[in-house]
Motif scaffolding. Structure first.
Motif, PDB file in Angstrom:
ATOM      1  N   THR A  25       1.415  -9.932 -44.888  1.00 17.28           N
ATOM      2  CA  THR A  25       1.634 -10.553 -46.196  1.00 17.28           C
ATOM      3  C   THR A  25       0.294 -10.934 -46.823  1.00 17.28           C
ATOM      4  O   THR A  25       0.105 -10.816 -48.040  1.00 17.28           O
ATOM      5  CB  THR A  25       2.573 -11.765 -46.040  1.00 17.28           C
ATOM      6  OG1 THR A  25       3.768 -11.314 -45.384  1.00 17.28           O
ATOM      7  CG2 THR A  25       2.924 -12.388 -47.370  1.00 17.28           C
ATOM      8  N   ASP A  52       6.610 -13.210 -49.400  1.00 20.02           N
ATOM      9  CA  ASP A  52       7.139 -14.430 -48.768  1.00 20.02           C
ATOM     10  C   ASP A  52       7.401 -15.542 -49.773  1.00 20.02           C
ATOM     11  O   ASP A  52       7.191 -16.721 -49.484  1.00 20.02           O
ATOM     12  CB  ASP A  52       6.162 -14.975 -47.705  1.00 20.02           C
ATOM     13  CG  ASP A  52       6.112 -14.107 -46.463  1.00 20.02           C
ATOM     14  OD1 ASP A  52       6.810 -13.077 -46.443  1.00 20.02           O
ATOM     15  OD2 ASP A  52       5.376 -14.457 -45.532  1.00 20.02           O
ATOM     16  N   SER A  63       7.459 -13.931 -42.677  1.00 17.13           N
ATOM     17  CA  SER A  63       8.310 -13.074 -43.503  1.00 17.13           C
ATOM     18  C   SER A  63       9.684 -12.979 -42.877  1.00 17.13           C
ATOM     19  O   SER A  63       9.816 -12.779 -41.668  1.00 17.13           O
ATOM     20  CB  SER A  63       7.696 -11.686 -43.632  1.00 17.13           C
ATOM     21  OG  SER A  63       6.420 -11.779 -44.240  1.00 17.13           O
ATOM     22  N   ASP A  82       6.076  -4.968 -47.902  1.00 15.58           N
ATOM     23  CA  ASP A  82       5.561  -5.850 -46.857  1.00 15.58           C
ATOM     24  C   ASP A  82       6.727  -6.235 -45.954  1.00 15.58           C
ATOM     25  O   ASP A  82       7.656  -6.920 -46.386  1.00 15.58           O
ATOM     26  CB  ASP A  82       4.936  -7.081 -47.539  1.00 15.58           C
ATOM     27  CG  ASP A  82       4.650  -8.193 -46.548  1.00 15.58           C
ATOM     28  OD1 ASP A  82       4.451  -7.902 -45.348  1.00 15.58           O
ATOM     29  OD2 ASP A  82       4.627  -9.369 -46.984  1.00 15.58           O
TER      30      ASP A  82
HETATM   31 MG    MG Z   1       4.564 -11.341 -43.545  1.00 14.15          MG
END
Ligand code: MG
Ligand code: GTP
Length: 684
Positions: A25, A52, A63, A82
Motif C-alpha cells: 500500500t 486502505d 489491507s 493493491d
Molecule cells: Mg496493504
C-alpha cells in the motif's frame, strides 16, 4: 494493441501483491506520488494513503480488500490493484489476478516471510501471471543484501534475475546500479535518483552481477548464450528485448530494489513496467479472448458503496464499454451499465467510454459477481477463468443485536458475500444459528465490522454450536400410556415399545409388530411421530440417533383414543425409557488434512495431541517441495479455532481442509461438562 519495438503500449493493469505488511500500500502511494496522481505521498502511520481508505483497513492498519487506483505515466494509463498480504484476504488477490497484465511482488529480505512469498508466487505461477519482485524496505537493509537471490530463490519456481545491485556508503545502502543500463544511481528521498559515475568496487561488482543476469537470460536465448561464450558484448537493445520477452512469458522473475516510504527505486520500477510488462493483447490471449469486435470484461471485485449502490470493478479485455452497455454473464443477464468510473482508492470520478485494457468501475450491474466473464449484448460466453475461494477454516455464529434487524441482517449478509466470496453463510436450523464461515479471525472480525459500519446492522458473535448427538448403550421394553379423564371426552393411548441401540450411523428406525389390532393401524403413524419428536431431545439434551423403536403392544379405547393421544403415548415411552438405556454422548469427528512447511510438522504433532487429535499419518505434499501433509482425526469442537494455532506455528502459511468422518462416543469429564452446559443453557 500497438507495439513499440517490443514494448506494449496502452493502458496497463498491474497487481501489487506480496507477503503481509511488505509495503504494497505504501508502494502504491509512492507510485501515485511519483507519477503525479497525488500531490503528496501519504503514509500508513498517518492514515492518509489512497489505498486502505476504508474504515476497517485504517483501523487495523492493514489491507483488508483490494484498493484500485489509476495513474498516468509517460502517456500511458496504469491501474494498480493493491492486494492485501494477509492470507485471510487472499481471495481478493486471487479473484483480481486473472485480468492483470503482470504482478509486482513486493517482498522483504526476511527469512520468516519466505514461506508466504512462496505461497504468493505459487498462485502467480499457477495462474501464469508474469511477475517481478520489488525488494522493498531497502532503507532498513544492510550489507547482508548480497544474499538476496540465495534467500529468495527457493520461493520461486522460475529463475530470479537480479536487475539491480545496491551500492553502499559504509554499511548503508545509498544507491544502486542498474545492470541492464549499466548505470549507477544514488537515491534521493522523494525525488528521482541521481546518476553518478560507475567506478571502483561498484564497477567490479556490476561486471559479475551483470554477467550472471545475462547468463540467466541466455538460458532461454541460444544466440545470447553464444555471444556470452564467445565473449561478445550483446547490444543493449537485445538485452531489453530479452528482458521483456522473458518476463512476458514468465520464464524469469526479475528483481528490483527500493524503498516505498522514501520513494526510492519507484521510477525504475515504473520504467521497467513501461518497457517490459505485457499489455492487454497478451492478457486477452492468456485468457483465451479471441480478437474481434465483441466486448469482453472480467469482474475483479464487487463493491456496495454507501451512495453509488453496487459497483463492479472490471478490466475491459476487448471492445469498449459505455453508459448503457448491457452485459451478460455466462449464466444470466448482468444488467445495464449506469456510470463508468475512474478509481483512485475510494474516490471515483465519472468518465466517458472505456476501451480495451482499461480498468474501471461500472455502476449498477446488479447481477454481476466477482470473477464473472462479461460479454456485451445478449450472447453469453463460457467463463474465461474460474477462481474458487479456498475452503473456509473458521466459523462464527452471528445474530442481530436487535430482533427488528433480523431481515436487514439477511440483506446485509448477501451484500457482504457479494463483496467477499471467500465468506459463506450456513443456516443451522437445529440451533437457530446463522453461521459465518471464513478464512480466519481477522476476516470474520472485519466482516462483522462491515455489517455494522457499512450495512448498518449491529451484530453479536458467538461460537457456533457443535453438532453433538446422543445414543443409548442398551435396550428396554417400555410402556407409555396417556390417559386423561376430565369430564366429557377423555384421551386414551397406550403403547409398548421395544427400544434398542443400533450401529453407528443408522439413524432412527421405527417398526411395528402389532397383532390382533391392539393398536389400530390408523394410529401407528401417530405413534411413530410421537417417538420421533421425543428423540429430538434425549435425556442428555441432544438429538438421539442410532436407535430402533418397535411398537410391539398397546391398547386403545373406542371413544377416547385419538392421533394426539397415541402421539403422546409414543413420546412418553421414549421419555421414560431412554434414561434407563445408558444414554451416552456422541461427538462429531472430522478427518483433517493440514498442510505446512516441513519445519513446522513437529509442532503440528504437539498441537494435535493437545486437541484430542489422532494422527493418521504424514506425507510430503505433492508438488510442494519443503511442505508436508499431516492427516488427523479430530473432534469438531477442537477444530473451532485450530486455524489460529496452525497459522501461528507456521508464520501464517499453514492451512487445512476437513470433512465429517463419524460420530464417536464421548464419556468422562469432557462429556459431563458438555451435558451440564447444555442443561444450563436450556434452563436459561
Ligand atoms: Mg496493504
Ligand atoms: N522502513 C520502511 N518501512 C516501510 C517501507 N514500506 C512500507 N513500510 C512500512 O511497513 C508497514 C506496512 O506497510 P504497508 O504499505 O501497509 O504494507 P502492505 O504490504 O500494504 O501491508 P498489507 O496490505 O496489510 O499486507 C508500514 O508501517 C509502512 O510504513 C519501506 O520502504 N521502508
Amino acid at each position: 494493441m500497438a507495439q513499440n519495438g517490443t514494448r506494449a503500449t496502452g493502458p496497463r493493469c498491474i497487481a501489487l501483491v506480496g507477503p503481509f505488511q511488505s509495503g504494497k500500500t505504501t508502494l502504491l502511494e509512492a507510485i501515485l506520488a511519483r507519477s503525479g496522481a497525488i500531490a503528496r505521498q501519504g503514509s500508513i502511520e498517518a492514515g492518509n494513503t489512497v489505498g486502505d481508505a476504508s474504515k476497517e483497513a485504517r483501523h487495523h492498519r492493514m489491507s483488508v480488500e483490494i484498493s484500485v487506483a489509476t495513474t498516468n505515466f509517460m502517456g500511458d494509463d496504469y491501474t494498480f490493484i493493491d492486494c492485501p498480504g494477509s492470507i485471510e484476504f487472499a481471495h481478493e488477490m486471487r479473484a483480481a489476478l486473472p485480468a492483470v497484465d503482470a504482478a509486482v511482488v513486493v517482498c522483504e529480505l526476511d527469512e520468516k516471510k519466505i514461506a508466504q512469498l512462496q505461497l504468493i508466487l505459487r498462485e502467480l505461477e499457477d495462474q501464469k501471471i508474469p511477475r517481478l519482485l520489488f525488494l522493498n524496505k531497502i532503507d532498513k537493509a544492510d550489507a547482508t543484501i548480497h544474499d538476496v537471490l540465495e534467500l529468495l530463490q527457493p520461493a520461486s519456481r522460475s529463475k530470479l534475475l537480479l536487475r539491480q545491485i545496491p551500492t553502499f556508503s559504509g554499511d548503508l545502502i545509498t544507491g544502486f546500479v542498474d545492470l541492464a543500463l549499466e548505470r549507477a544511481f544514488v537515491y534521493k528521498e522523494h525525488a528521482p535518483s541521481e546518476v553518478v559515475p560507475l567506478e571502483g568496487d561498484a564497477l567490479d561488482r556490476e561486471k559479475t552481477a551483470r554477467f550472471s543476469m545475462l547468463e540467466t537470460l541466455a538460458d532461454h536465448d541460444d544466440q545470447l548464450m553464444e555471444q556470452l561464450l564467445e565473449d561478445i558484448q550483446p547490444p543493449r537493445d537485445k538485452i531489453f528485448d530479452d528482458l521483456s520477452k522473458e518476463l512476458r512469458e514468465s520464464l524469469v522473475c526479475p528483481v528490483l530494489l527500493g524503498s516505498a516510504t522514501r520513494t526510492n527505486g519507484v521510477l525504475r520500477l515504473m520504467k521497467a513496467l513501461r518497457h517490459e510488462s505485457p499489455g492487454i493483447a497478451d492478457t486477452a490471449k492468456r485468457l483465451g479472448v479471441k480478437p474481434g469486435n465483441e466486448t469482453f470484461a472480467y469482474v475483479m471485485k464487487t463493491l456496495h458503496t454507501a451512495h453509488g449502490g453496487k459497483m463492479s470493478i472490471v478490466r475491459i479485455l476487448n471492445g469498449q464499454v459505455n453508459d448503457g452497455t448491457t452485459f451478460v454473464t455466462p449464466e444470466r443477464e448482468a444488467g445495464r451499465v449506469a456510470g463508468v468510473f475512474k478509481l483512485l482508492g475510494q474516490s471515483n470520478e465519472k468518465r466517458g467510454a472505456a476501451q480495451a485494457g482499461e480498468t474501471v468501475a461500472l455502476g449498477k450491474l446488479d447481477h454481476a459477481n466477482t470473477g464473472d466473464s462479461l460479454t456485451a449484448g445478449k450472447q453469453a460466453h463460457p467463463p474465461l477463468v474460474t477462481v474458487a475461494p479456498y475452503p473456509p477454516v473458521l466459523a462464527s455464529a452471528v445474530a442481530a443485536k436487535e430482533r427488528k434487524d433480523d431481515v436487514k441482517l439477511g440483506q446485509a449478509l448477501s451484500k457482504l458475500l457479494e463483496e467477499d466470496p471467500s465468506i459463506s453463510v450456513v443456516h443451522n436450523a437445529e440451533a437457530h444459528e446463522v453461521v459465518l464461515w471464513g478464512q480466519g479471525e481477522m476476516q470474520l472480525r472485519v466482516a462483522v465490522e462491515r455489517l455494522s459500519d457499512r450495512f448498518g446492522v449491529a451484530t453479536a458473535s458467538h461460537k457456533p454450536t457443535v453438532g453433538y448427538r446422543e445414543t443409548i448403550k442398551k435396550g428396554i421394553v417400555q410402556r407409555g400410556r396417556h390417559k386423561k379423564q376430565s369430564g366429557g371426552h377423555g384421551q386414551y393411548g397406550d403403547v409398548v415399545l421395544d427400544i434398542k441401540p443400533l450401529p453407528r450411523g443408522s439413524g432412527f428406525v421405527f417398526a411395528e409388530e402389532i397383532k390382533g389390532g391392539v393398536v389400530p393401524r390408523n394410529y401407528i403413524p401417530s405413534v411413530e411421530e410421537g417417538v420421533a419428536d421425543a428423540l429430538k431431545h434425549g435425556p442428555l439434551g441432544f438429538p438421539v440417533v442410532d436407535v430402533a423403536a418397535k411398537l410391539i403392544d398397546g391398547s386403545y379405547h373406542t371413544v377416547d383414543s385419538s392421533d394426539m393421544a397415541f402421539q403422546l403415548a409414543g413420546r412418553l415411552a421414549i421419555h421414560d425409557g431412554l434414561p434407563q438405556c445408558h444414554p451416552v454422548l456422541l461427538e462429531p469427528i472430522y478427518q483433517v488434512e493440514i498442510v505446512c512447511p516441513s519445519e513446522a510438522t513437529a509442532k503440528m504433532n504437539a498441537l494435535m495431541s493437545g486437541r484430542r487429535g489422532q494422527i493418521l499419518g504424514f506425507d510430503t505434499r505433492e508438488g510442494w517441495e519443503g511442505w508436508d501433509v499431516v492427516r488427523v482425526q479430530m473432534p469438531e469442537s477442537e477444530i473451532g479455532d485450530l486455524i489460529v494455532e496452525v497459522r501461528s506455528a507456521t508464520a501464517g502459511v499453514g492451512s487445512f481442509t476437513f470433512k465429517f468422518d463419524h460420530m464417536a462416543e464421548l464419556t468422562g469429564r469432557t462429556a459431563d461438562q458438555i451435558v451440564a452446559a447444555r442443561k444450563s443453557s436450556a434452563a436459561a
